[in-house]
Design an enzyme around this catalytic site. Structure first.
Site, PDB file in Angstrom:
ATOM      1  CG  ASP A   9      -0.496   0.375   2.500  1.00 40.10           C
ATOM      2  OD1 ASP A   9       0.729   0.606   2.627  1.00 40.10           O
ATOM      3  OD2 ASP A   9      -1.297   0.484   3.447  1.00 40.10           O
ATOM      4  CB  CYS A  66       0.508  -2.132   4.738  1.00 38.89           C
ATOM      5  SG  CYS A  66       0.338  -3.002   6.302  1.00 38.89           S
ATOM      6  CB  THR A  68       2.115  -1.832  10.857  1.00 37.16           C
ATOM      7  OG1 THR A  68       0.869  -2.300  10.297  1.00 37.16           O
ATOM      8  CG2 THR A  68       1.906  -0.446  11.455  1.00 37.16           C
ATOM      9  CG  HIS A  99       8.945 -24.056  13.509  1.00 40.83           C
ATOM     10  ND1 HIS A  99       9.007 -23.812  14.864  1.00 40.83           N
ATOM     11  CD2 HIS A  99      10.034 -24.826  13.217  1.00 40.83           C
ATOM     12  CE1 HIS A  99      10.075 -24.422  15.375  1.00 40.83           C
ATOM     13  NE2 HIS A  99      10.723 -25.026  14.391  1.00 40.83           N
ATOM     14  CG  HIS A 134       7.584 -27.932  12.657  1.00 40.31           C
ATOM     15  ND1 HIS A 134       7.209 -27.180  13.750  1.00 40.31           N
ATOM     16  CD2 HIS A 134       8.800 -28.470  12.956  1.00 40.31           C
ATOM     17  CE1 HIS A 134       8.160 -27.240  14.666  1.00 40.31           C
ATOM     18  NE2 HIS A 134       9.134 -28.012  14.212  1.00 40.31           N
TER      19      HIS A 134
HETATM   20  C1  RB5 Z   1      -2.244   3.130   6.233  1.00 40.48           C
HETATM   21  O1  RB5 Z   1      -2.279   4.432   6.771  1.00 40.48           O
HETATM   22  C2  RB5 Z   1      -1.884   2.125   7.298  1.00 40.48           C
HETATM   23  O2  RB5 Z   1      -2.941   1.958   8.169  1.00 40.48           O
HETATM   24  C3  RB5 Z   1      -1.507   0.807   6.665  1.00 40.48           C
HETATM   25  O3  RB5 Z   1      -0.418   0.986   5.817  1.00 40.48           O
HETATM   26  C4  RB5 Z   1      -1.104  -0.304   7.615  1.00 40.48           C
HETATM   27  O4  RB5 Z   1      -0.139   0.127   8.512  1.00 40.48           O
HETATM   28  C5  RB5 Z   1      -2.209  -1.019   8.265  1.00 40.48           C
HETATM   29  O5  RB5 Z   1      -2.039  -2.023   8.961  1.00 40.48           O
END
Ligand code: RB5
Length: 157
Positions: A9, A66, A68, A99, A134
């Protein structure tokens, strides 16, 4: 030749470029499914796009990014057949393959890691699935998916 699929993203565009540079330098084939701009998009759309393409076959594994790594990995894990591991260090990179036999790994473009993401990817790629107990657990994991997922979900409504 190994073939990888990658998608992000808007929260990890620079990290995606870094990873693609690494793969191309190492002569991997990469299918880059975007995005390339920091204009806001919804990570579930990106996860669905990449996972559906992956399921057509021919890929060794996939990478989802993304801000995080959390939202895109949660979404990917709701798609039948996908085992997406959210990696944060060399140990989890190794275990995700040894695993869990993950077919996708996820990272966050806004996360401060102690090791470069490309090193974690190398660790994942150089590890073999351990099999044995596993394999039994992975099979149980997929049986949970089989017994709980319905095919009646409609994305378009
Ligand atoms: C986008 O702002 C952010 O929420 C997305 O990239 C991600 O971190 C969501 O888990």
């Amino acid at each position: 030749m190994k073939k990888i699929i990658i998608a992000s993203d808007h929260g990890a565009v620079a990290l995606k470029s870094e990873i693609i540079f690494f793969f191309k330098a190492n002569k991997f084939e990469v299918n880059d499914m975007g995005v390339d701009s920091e204009d806001s998009v919804d990570y579930p759309d990106i996860a669905l796009l990449a996972c559906n393409e992956f399921k057509k076959g021919g890929y060794d594994f996939g990478i989802l990014l993304c801000g995080t790594g959390i939202g895109i990995s949660i979404t990917a894990n709701k798609i039948k057949g996908i085992r997406c591991a959210l990696i944060h260090d060399l140990f989890t990179a190794e275990m995700a393959k040894a695993h869990n036999d993950a077919n996708f790994i996820a990272f966050g473009g806004r996360v401060k890691y102690n090791v470069p993401v490309t090193q974690m990817i190398e660790k994942f790629m150089s590890t073999e699935f351990a099999g044995g107990r596993h394999l039994r657990r992975v099979e149980k994991m997929m049986a949970v998916e089989e017994s709980t997922q319905s095919n009646s979900f409609r994305w378009d409504i």
